[in-house]
Design a protein around this motif. Structure first.
Motif, PDB file in Angstrom:
ATOM      1  N   ASN A  83      50.833  28.288  42.245  1.00 27.27           N
ATOM      2  CA  ASN A  83      50.268  29.630  42.051  1.00 27.27           C
ATOM      3  C   ASN A  83      49.591  29.765  40.678  1.00 27.27           C
ATOM      4  O   ASN A  83      49.885  30.684  39.905  1.00 27.27           O
ATOM      5  N   ASN A  84      48.695  28.854  40.344  1.00 30.36           N
ATOM      6  CA  ASN A  84      48.017  28.863  39.048  1.00 30.36           C
ATOM      7  C   ASN A  84      46.850  29.843  38.964  1.00 30.36           C
ATOM      8  O   ASN A  84      46.315  30.057  37.887  1.00 30.36           O
ATOM      9  N   LEU A  85      46.426  30.417  40.099  1.00 27.78           N
ATOM     10  CA  LEU A  85      45.272  31.324  40.070  1.00 27.78           C
ATOM     11  C   LEU A  85      45.508  32.536  39.173  1.00 27.78           C
ATOM     12  O   LEU A  85      44.647  32.846  38.337  1.00 27.78           O
ATOM     13  N   PRO A  86      46.641  33.242  39.273  1.00 21.95           N
ATOM     14  CA  PRO A  86      46.844  34.373  38.352  1.00 21.95           C
ATOM     15  C   PRO A  86      46.883  33.945  36.884  1.00 21.95           C
ATOM     16  O   PRO A  86      46.369  34.655  36.015  1.00 21.95           O
ATOM     17  N   ALA A  87      47.459  32.795  36.606  1.00 22.50           N
ATOM     18  CA  ALA A  87      47.507  32.318  35.221  1.00 22.50           C
ATOM     19  C   ALA A  87      46.099  32.019  34.710  1.00 22.50           C
ATOM     20  O   ALA A  87      45.763  32.330  33.562  1.00 22.50           O
ATOM     21  N   PHE A  88      45.268  31.413  35.569  1.00 16.91           N
ATOM     22  CA  PHE A  88      43.889  31.153  35.172  1.00 16.91           C
ATOM     23  C   PHE A  88      43.139  32.457  34.924  1.00 16.91           C
ATOM     24  O   PHE A  88      42.376  32.562  33.964  1.00 16.91           O
ATOM     25  N   MET A  89      43.339  33.444  35.778  1.00 17.96           N
ATOM     26  CA  MET A  89      42.630  34.717  35.631  1.00 17.96           C
ATOM     27  C   MET A  89      43.017  35.429  34.339  1.00 17.96           C
ATOM     28  O   MET A  89      42.174  36.025  33.677  1.00 17.96           O
ATOM     29  N   ILE A  90      44.274  35.364  33.972  1.00 19.91           N
ATOM     30  CA  ILE A  90      44.699  35.978  32.713  1.00 19.91           C
ATOM     31  C   ILE A  90      44.077  35.241  31.527  1.00 19.91           C
ATOM     32  O   ILE A  90      43.558  35.847  30.593  1.00 19.91           O
ATOM     33  N   GLY A  91      44.099  33.908  31.573  1.00 22.54           N
ATOM     34  CA  GLY A  91      43.480  33.125  30.502  1.00 22.54           C
ATOM     35  C   GLY A  91      41.979  33.343  30.417  1.00 22.54           C
ATOM     36  O   GLY A  91      41.414  33.437  29.329  1.00 22.54           O
ATOM     37  N   ARG A  92      41.320  33.469  31.562  1.00 25.64           N
ATOM     38  CA  ARG A  92      39.887  33.718  31.601  1.00 25.64           C
ATOM     39  C   ARG A  92      39.579  35.073  30.980  1.00 25.64           C
ATOM     40  O   ARG A  92      38.646  35.224  30.196  1.00 25.64           O
ATOM     41  N   LEU A  94      41.348  36.696  28.759  1.00 27.73           N
ATOM     42  CA  LEU A  94      41.553  36.632  27.307  1.00 27.73           C
ATOM     43  C   LEU A  94      40.375  35.937  26.620  1.00 27.73           C
ATOM     44  O   LEU A  94      39.968  36.335  25.523  1.00 27.73           O
ATOM     45  N   MET A  95      39.822  34.903  27.254  1.00 31.89           N
ATOM     46  CA  MET A  95      38.631  34.223  26.699  1.00 31.89           C
ATOM     47  C   MET A  95      37.432  35.156  26.669  1.00 31.89           C
ATOM     48  O   MET A  95      36.675  35.204  25.685  1.00 31.89           O
ATOM     49  N   VAL A  96      37.222  35.916  27.744  1.00 31.50           N
ATOM     50  CA  VAL A  96      36.090  36.848  27.806  1.00 31.50           C
ATOM     51  C   VAL A  96      36.230  37.923  26.728  1.00 31.50           C
ATOM     52  O   VAL A  96      35.256  38.249  26.038  1.00 31.50           O
ATOM     53  N   VAL A  97      37.422  38.449  26.558  1.00 40.62           N
ATOM     54  CA  VAL A  97      37.643  39.494  25.556  1.00 40.62           C
ATOM     55  C   VAL A  97      37.438  38.948  24.145  1.00 40.62           C
ATOM     56  O   VAL A  97      36.874  39.608  23.275  1.00 40.62           O
ATOM     57  N   SER A  98      37.851  37.706  23.910  1.00 38.70           N
ATOM     58  CA  SER A  98      37.724  37.149  22.560  1.00 38.70           C
ATOM     59  C   SER A  98      36.294  36.740  22.232  1.00 38.70           C
ATOM     60  O   SER A  98      35.943  36.603  21.066  1.00 38.70           O
ATOM     61  N   CYS A  99      35.471  36.520  23.245  1.00 34.29           N
ATOM     62  CA  CYS A  99      34.061  36.174  22.979  1.00 34.29           C
ATOM     63  C   CYS A  99      33.318  37.403  22.538  1.00 34.29           C
ATOM     64  O   CYS A  99      32.375  37.410  21.865  1.00 34.29           O
TER      65      CYS A  99
END
Length: 99
Positions: A83-92, A94-99
């Motif tokens: 179930n890595n999809l939710p973990a990827f979405m959270i990381g994605r 955070l990357m979008v917000v930090s850019c």
């Protein structure tokens, strides 16, 4: 047509601000480096958004439909394992917000 107009206006405003130095970039950074960094971050955010759309689309596909290439198969296995999809979405996000 309206979205193209808004996109053109926002790009023009951003470029004018970059070349006039009216940004929060460090004072020692040259204008060309600011523009290069802006384009790089814009491309990065675009790729992250595209990955989100494709992962949600692949989640609805059958396993044999989505495994058409080597990297596609490996990425699909990695996302669907444990179930890595939710973990990827959270990381994605955070990357979008930090850019």
């Amino acid at each position: 047509l309206l979205s193209l107009t808004v996109l053109s206006f926002s790009l023009a405003v951003t470029l004018v601000a970059l070349f006039q130095g009216k940004t929060t970039m460090w004072p020692n950074v040259p204008t060309w480096a600011s523009l290069l960094s802006f384009v790089f971050l814009l491309i990065l955010v675009g790729m992250l958004e595209a990955m989100q759309i494709s992962f949600y689309a692949c989640a609805k596909m059958k396993k044999d439909e989505r495994a058409t290439s080597f990297f596609g198969k490996k990425t699909g296995e990695l996302i669907s394992k444990k179930n890595n999809l939710p973990a990827f979405m959270i990381g994605r996000q955070l990357m979008v917000v930090s850019c």
